[in-house]
Design a protein around this motif. Structure first.
Motif: not given
Length: 168
Positions: A145-159
């Motif tokens: 069950s690999a997981s991540w949340t929006y906290k891991h990508w929300i500040d990504c400049p390429e989002l």
């Protein structure tokens, strides 16, 4: 895979738009398919369509190709309070090597809340930690069950935000 008519109905419903009613058995089947925690096929196709990409054939491998010609991975999340992505060290290395574009969506009760795209590097550290701990330290073959949340990508400049339902 899906007819253009069925995909159009599914996309419209996921976006909260009115659609034609199907017969009761088809409505039941559609609802079961859309909410099935073990099958993400319909949610994946909806995500691909909303992101403006073209679906690639087959269950294994990359899921779609963007208008930029780049193959991408699609991760539709169906809100169930559980993570459901299997991951291995070899897959981690393969995806990391190309900084695989990830398209993630969130569905809650059949409604699409968002479709976003970010590079693999945004979640790389999180996945590396899980693979290291679960596979290499605990000796499992893969992270069930690999997981991540929006906290891991929300500040990504390429989002890239392909869709967001601001009413939800």
């Amino acid at each position: 895979m899906f007819s253009s008519e069925l995909l159009s109905i599914a996309v419209d419903r996921a976006l909260g738009k009115e659609t034609k009613k199907l017969d009761p058995v088809a409505e039941e089947l559609f609802s079961i398919y859309m909410h099935d925690p073990n099958s993400s096929t319909l949610r994946e196709e909806i995500t691909i369509a909303v992101a403006g990409c073209k679906s690639l054939e087959g269950k294994l491998g990359r899921d779609c190709i963007g208008v930029d010609g780049v193959e991408k991975e699609v991760k539709p999340k169906n809100y169930t309070k559980k993570a459901t992505n299997g991951y291995t060290r070899s897959r981690f290395k393969k995806d990391s090597a190309v900084n695989l574009p990830m398209i993630q969506s969130l569905f809650v009760d059949g409604l699409l809340h968002y479709v976003v795209e970010f590079p693999y590097s945004a979640i790389k550290d999180r996945l590396d930690e899980q693979v290291t701990r679960i596979c290499e330290e605990e000796g499992n073959r893969y992270v069930r069950s690999a997981s991540w949340t929006y906290k891991h990508w929300i500040d990504c400049p390429e989002l890239k935000v392909h869709y967001i339902n601001k009413n939800l």
